[in-house]
Design an enzyme around this catalytic site. Structure first.
Site, PDB file in Angstrom:
ATOM      1  N   ASP A  68       0.828  -1.202   0.000  1.00 28.51           N
ATOM      2  CA  ASP A  68       0.000   0.000   0.000  1.00 28.51           C
ATOM      3  C   ASP A  68       0.865   1.256   0.000  1.00 28.51           C
ATOM      4  O   ASP A  68       2.101   1.172   0.106  1.00 28.51           O
ATOM      5  CB  ASP A  68      -0.954  -0.024   1.207  1.00 28.51           C
ATOM      6  N   ASP A 137      -7.763  -2.633  14.279  1.00 29.69           N
ATOM      7  CA  ASP A 137      -9.183  -2.806  13.938  1.00 29.69           C
ATOM      8  C   ASP A 137      -9.392  -3.976  12.968  1.00 29.69           C
ATOM      9  O   ASP A 137     -10.456  -4.122  12.379  1.00 29.69           O
ATOM     10  CB  ASP A 137      -9.760  -1.510  13.349  1.00 29.69           C
ATOM     11  N   HIS A 139      -7.635  -4.483  10.186  1.00 29.40           N
ATOM     12  CA  HIS A 139      -7.370  -4.220   8.772  1.00 29.40           C
ATOM     13  C   HIS A 139      -6.144  -4.980   8.274  1.00 29.40           C
ATOM     14  O   HIS A 139      -5.244  -5.329   9.041  1.00 29.40           O
ATOM     15  CB  HIS A 139      -7.288  -2.718   8.461  1.00 29.40           C
TER      16      HIS A 139
HETATM   17  C1  GLP Z   1      -0.626  -0.153   8.768  1.00 29.60           C
HETATM   18  C2  GLP Z   1      -0.291  -0.822   7.422  1.00 29.60           C
HETATM   19  C3  GLP Z   1      -0.510  -2.293   7.498  1.00 29.60           C
HETATM   20  C4  GLP Z   1       0.073  -2.789   8.794  1.00 29.60           C
HETATM   21  C5  GLP Z   1      -0.785  -2.305   9.927  1.00 29.60           C
HETATM   22  C6  GLP Z   1      -0.231  -2.630  11.301  1.00 29.60           C
HETATM   23  O1  GLP Z   1      -1.560   0.846   8.725  1.00 29.60           O
HETATM   24  N1  GLP Z   1      -0.922  -0.291   6.284  1.00 29.60           N
HETATM   25  O2  GLP Z   1       0.076  -2.940   6.371  1.00 29.60           O
HETATM   26  O3  GLP Z   1       0.088  -4.182   8.829  1.00 29.60           O
HETATM   27  O4  GLP Z   1      -1.127  -0.965   9.788  1.00 29.60           O
HETATM   28  O5  GLP Z   1       0.840  -1.812  11.615  1.00 29.60           O
HETATM   29  P1  GLP Z   1       1.858  -2.068  12.795  1.00 29.60           P
HETATM   30  O6  GLP Z   1       2.670  -3.237  12.406  1.00 29.60           O
HETATM   31  O7  GLP Z   1       2.669  -0.817  12.881  1.00 29.60           O
HETATM   32  O8  GLP Z   1       1.048  -2.313  14.009  1.00 29.60           O
END
Ligand code: GLP
Length: 261
Positions: A68, A137, A139
């Site tokens: 992304d 959440d 995602h």
């Molecule tokens: C972000 C990214 C995701 C990632 C997630 C968790 O917003 N777009 O690809 O897996 O959130 O992030 P983190 O590993 O910093 O908790």
């Protein structure tokens, strides 16, 4: 789905690095699917450590595709995912910038960015191993709750929770862009092996919903339940909410020696 409860985030990183290296050794021109966020950083550091120690595989022929990208940041912004992945992994591994692809956030071409990225992924032969984190959440990439389980790369609006979670990379949540380009859940499902990493107590709830809850767009990461080869590496804090945690560990301990992740 294979869930592997491990002793620490370091063990998660070691096993994730082993899996990525094994894919590159098997196929030196493998397409690696890379994730950003804090979770994969320990894995990236481990890959770089091994590379510098001379024990890693050659990355001379690999291709990398990120999941992304933010929309609206000036080119080269340190918070952009293109800059982040170069700094945290691909530059230290010596992978040339032209072999690292991401969705193109240029404003003038946004309408076709998703389609073009899908075409690039297809032309590269698809992703061998896709590294994934999970949002608090639920995602996956930037597919927020409610995202179509069959979605492809497209523009999305971030949930407020995600902008707050990611404020640490920008200074304040107001500076986090509202829009992003993200691979869809359908895009992610096309990768041949999905490797989800979950560490820390903030992920316990979302992980339990993804692994043991119903398949639902309300928890986008639950889409892993549809994939024929999905592995979830989890540390004790993130595994807290898993009801079948002991069983997952028994299964892992009884795994035949010839069977990799
Ligand atoms: C972000 C990214 C995701 C990632 C997630 C968790 O917003 N777009 O690809 O897996 O959130 O992030 P983190 O590993 O910093 O908790």
């Amino acid at each position: 789905m294979e869930v592997v409860p491990l002793e620490s985030d370091t063990e998660v990183a070691t096993l994730a690095a082993d899996t990525i290296e094994a894919a590159v050794r098997t196929r030196p021109d493998a397409v690696l699917g890379l994730a950003t966020g804090s979770t994969p950083l320990l894995t990236y550091r481990e890959l770089i450590r091994r590379h510098h120690a001379g024990t890693g595989p050659s990355y001379a022929r690999v291709w990398c595709f990120t999941l992304d990208e933010y929309v609206g940041l000036p080119p080269g912004h340190p918070g952009s995912y293109r800059a982040t992945i170069a700094r945290e992994l691909t530059d230290p591994l010596g992978i040339p910038a032209e072999c690292v692809r991401g969705p193109d956030p240029t404003e003038a071409h946004l309408a076709s960015a998703g389609e073009r990225y899908e075409a690039e992924l297809k032309a590269a032969g698809g992703v061998e191993v896709q590294l994934l984190g999970i949002g608090s959440d639920g995602h996956l990439a930037f597919n927020e709750p409610g995202s179509s389980l069959g979605s492809l790369t497209r523009i999305k609006t971030l949930a407020e929770q995600t902008r707050q979670d990611n404020a640490r990379f920008f200074g304040s949540s107001d500076e986090v862009p509202r829009h992003v380009l993200t691979q869809g859940l359908g895009t992610i499902l096309r990768a041949r092996h999905l490797l989800l990493l979950a560490t820390g107590p903030g992920k316990a709830h979302a992980l339990a919903a993804a692994v043991e809850g119903p398949l639902s767009a309300t928890c986008p990461a639950s889409v892993l339940q549809l994939h024929p080869h999905a592995t979830v590496l989890v540390d004790p804090a993130a595994a807290q909410g898993l009801e079948r945690r002991a069983h997952y560990r028994e299964v892992y301990d009884a795994k035949p020696a010839w069977q990799g992740l």
